[in-house]
Design an enzyme around this catalytic site. Structure first.
Site, PDB file in Angstrom:
ATOM      1  N   ARG A 109      56.179 -93.016 -37.939  1.00 21.12           N
ATOM      2  CA  ARG A 109      55.541 -92.766 -36.998  1.00 21.12           C
ATOM      3  C   ARG A 109      55.210 -93.151 -36.597  1.00 21.12           C
ATOM      4  NH1 ARG A 109      53.337 -87.820 -39.558  1.00 21.12           N
ATOM      5  NH2 ARG A 109      55.891 -86.842 -39.871  1.00 21.12           N
ATOM      6  N   TYR A 110      53.721 -93.792 -36.765  1.00 17.26           N
ATOM      7  CA  TYR A 110      53.291 -94.007 -35.552  1.00 17.26           C
ATOM      8  C   TYR A 110      53.002 -96.215 -35.534  1.00 17.26           C
ATOM      9  CZ  TYR A 110      49.834 -90.446 -36.952  1.00 17.26           C
ATOM     10  OH  TYR A 110      49.360 -89.583 -36.616  1.00 17.26           O
TER      11      TYR A 110
ATOM     12  N   CYS B 154      50.730 -78.677 -56.133  1.00 15.89           N
ATOM     13  CA  CYS B 154      49.549 -78.025 -55.484  1.00 15.89           C
ATOM     14  C   CYS B 154      50.554 -76.454 -54.729  1.00 15.89           C
ATOM     15  CB  CYS B 154      48.867 -78.319 -54.248  1.00 15.89           C
ATOM     16  SG  CYS B 154      48.188 -80.022 -55.354  1.00 15.89           S
TER      17      CYS B 154
ATOM     18  N   CYS C  45      54.762 -85.149 -59.618  1.00 12.69           N
ATOM     19  CA  CYS C  45      53.202 -85.472 -59.138  1.00 12.69           C
ATOM     20  C   CYS C  45      53.481 -85.027 -61.058  1.00 12.69           C
ATOM     21  CB  CYS C  45      52.911 -84.752 -57.927  1.00 12.69           C
ATOM     22  SG  CYS C  45      53.164 -85.200 -56.672  1.00 12.69           S
TER      23      CYS C  45
ATOM     24  N   ASP D 104      49.273 -76.824 -43.335  1.00 14.09           N
ATOM     25  CA  ASP D 104      49.973 -76.975 -43.385  1.00 14.09           C
ATOM     26  C   ASP D 104      51.266 -75.755 -43.211  1.00 14.09           C
ATOM     27  OD1 ASP D 104      50.454 -79.832 -41.763  1.00 14.09           O
ATOM     28  OD2 ASP D 104      49.837 -80.416 -44.202  1.00 14.09           O
TER      29      ASP D 104
HETATM   30  C1  LIG Z   1      49.716 -88.950 -41.634  1.00 14.69           C
HETATM   31  C2  LIG Z   1      49.450 -90.120 -41.941  1.00 14.69           C
HETATM   32  C3  LIG Z   1      49.436 -90.934 -42.243  1.00 14.69           C
HETATM   33  C4  LIG Z   1      48.473 -92.130 -41.675  1.00 14.69           C
HETATM   34  O1  LIG Z   1      47.331 -91.318 -40.884  1.00 14.69           O
HETATM   35  P1  LIG Z   1      46.190 -91.406 -40.556  1.00 14.69           P
HETATM   36  O2  LIG Z   1      45.316 -91.148 -39.860  1.00 14.69           O
HETATM   37  O3  LIG Z   1      46.200 -93.364 -40.209  1.00 14.69           O
HETATM   38  O4  LIG Z   1      45.489 -91.119 -42.071  1.00 14.69           O
HETATM   39  C5  LIG Z   1      50.747 -92.188 -41.218  1.00 14.69           C
HETATM   40  N1  LIG Z   1      52.057 -91.785 -41.143  1.00 14.69           N
HETATM   41  C6  LIG Z   1      52.373 -90.542 -41.355  1.00 14.69           C
HETATM   42  C7  LIG Z   1      53.813 -90.619 -41.330  1.00 14.69           C
HETATM   43  C8  LIG Z   1      51.129 -90.058 -41.705  1.00 14.69           C
HETATM   44  O5  LIG Z   1      51.912 -88.644 -41.770  1.00 14.69           O
END
Ligand SMILES: *Cc1c(COP(=O)(O)O)cnc(C)c1O
Length: 350
Positions: free
Chosen positions: A90-91, A107, A103, A271
């Site tokens: 995503r990032y 939870c 797991c 969530d």
């Molecule tokens: C939470 C998450 C991360 C990590 O996010 P940080 O803010 O760097 O801890 C990376 N990719 C995805 C898809 C996430 O949901």
């Protein structure tokens, strides 16, 4: 309570071990058809009362059959960001690898509850190789984050070649594991595992834990072993109604973590996972709790309160905020709620 030294996985064994009543059995059986159940011996030992902060997290309840309109099967939008099986990207600079869908505990509020659990175990060797190829061919990936399921359920023997492959990728500069194992199944943190996690590329561990009652002596030993192995430790906590939605619980947890060499990283707002509305607080409650920690508890004990925006739009801090700007004038609230003026910018500022 004293219980057998085995993991509880079925409604019948929950009844046998007196974690549910006969009256609960029908409802809990229905829950267990949808969502996996597992309570490790370590967590069974930490349950004192059935509705205490540990019991509530792991003992299934009929309330999970209630789904509210805003809840979703994929609450944080992993699906649209899955270029190859097992990866969420995503990032730009980091991605998730989910090598395993099991797991040690399930939870009751898990945001991936629709996809984790028995049925699907590890990625196949070919699928793992395809995931590693994706990482190799995307030079913008600076960090690889293992999550799941719980990636530390994978044996050191199977982890070693995966980590060695990533260690050999020049653009991958850091590796992260998100895991509940050090707290809920601490016996898995062996010297062999620590050695496996120690290589040129630094491995960071983010421990998921929600209440200090989870953290027994065996968990402290596991955290110490990881820390002594040179692995930096962070934590993530989910804000949960009836578990940790009060200032004493959060303060106790974050102090316990820092006292065990773990830096609190994120406090997650719950969530919108299906059947979890009984665990969700309001955002206002979360902000109020964060405000109550600020000033009274060491800065090292303060996590960032974050929301994973439904639909896959990422995680952002959701307050509280201390700065208000009206025109050019700033007003800053101190930790005790008193307001102070801060001068507006001068013409020299760019
Ligand atoms: C939470 C998450 C991360 C990590 O996010 P940080 O803010 O760097 O801890 C990376 N990719 C995805 C898809 C996430 O949901």
């Amino acid at each position: 309570m004293t219980r057998k030294n085995r993991t509880i996985r079925t409604p019948d064994s929950l009844l046998e071990e007196k974690l549910i009543d006969q009256d609960d059995l029908t409802g809990v059986r229905e829950v267990a058809e949808h969502y996996a159940v597992s309570i490790t011996p370590a967590m069974q030992q930490r349950i004192v009362d059935l509705d205490d902060p540990v019991g509530r997290q792991f003992i299934p309840s009929e309330a999970e059959l209630i789904t509210t309109p805003e809840e979703r099967a994929d609450p944080i939008g992993d699906d649209p960001y899955t270029p190859v099986k097992g990866i969420t990207h995503r990032y730009p600079d980091r991605l998730l690898i989910k090598p395993m869908h099991l797991c040690p505990v399930y939870c009751r509020f898990c945001f991936r509850r629709e996809v984790v659990g028995p049925g699907e175990g590890m990625l196949s060797a070919d699928e793992m190789e395809a995931a590693l190829d994706y990482v190799r061919s995307h030079t913008e990936i600076w960090e690889v984050i293992f999550t799941g399921g719980d990636p530390l359920l994978i044996s050191p023997a199977r982890l070693r070649p995966i980590l060695a492959a990533l260690d050999a990728v020049d653009h991958v500069r850091t590796i992260r594991f998100h895991t509940r194992v050090p707290v809920v199944d601490p016996g898995r943190i062996t010297d062999e595992l620590v050695e496996t996690l120690t290589m040129d590329t630094p491995v960071w561990i983010v421990v998921h834990t929600n209440h200090q009652q989870e953290i027994g002596e065996d968990a402290r030993v596991a955290l110490r072993r990881l820390s002594d192995g040179g692995i930096p430790l962070l934590s993530q906590t989910v804000l949960l109604k009836g578990v940790n939605d009060n200032a004493e619980a959060l303060e106790g947890l974050f102090r316990t973590l820092v006292a065990n060499r773990v830096k609190p990283y994120y406090l997650h707002h719950g969530d919108l996972a299906q059947g979890t509305s009984h665990f969700r607080t309001s955002i206002e409650t979360g902000q109020e709790l964060m405000r109550s920690l600020r000033g009274d508890v060491s800065g090292t004990c303060q996590p960032l309160y974050v929301l994973d925006i439904p639909g896959g739009h990422g995680k952002v801090p959701i307050g509280p905020t201390y700065l208000r700007t009206d025109g050019e004038a700033h007003q800053v609230s101190d930790p005790w709620g008193e307001q102070h003026a801060y001068p507006p910018r001068t013409s020299d500022d760019t």
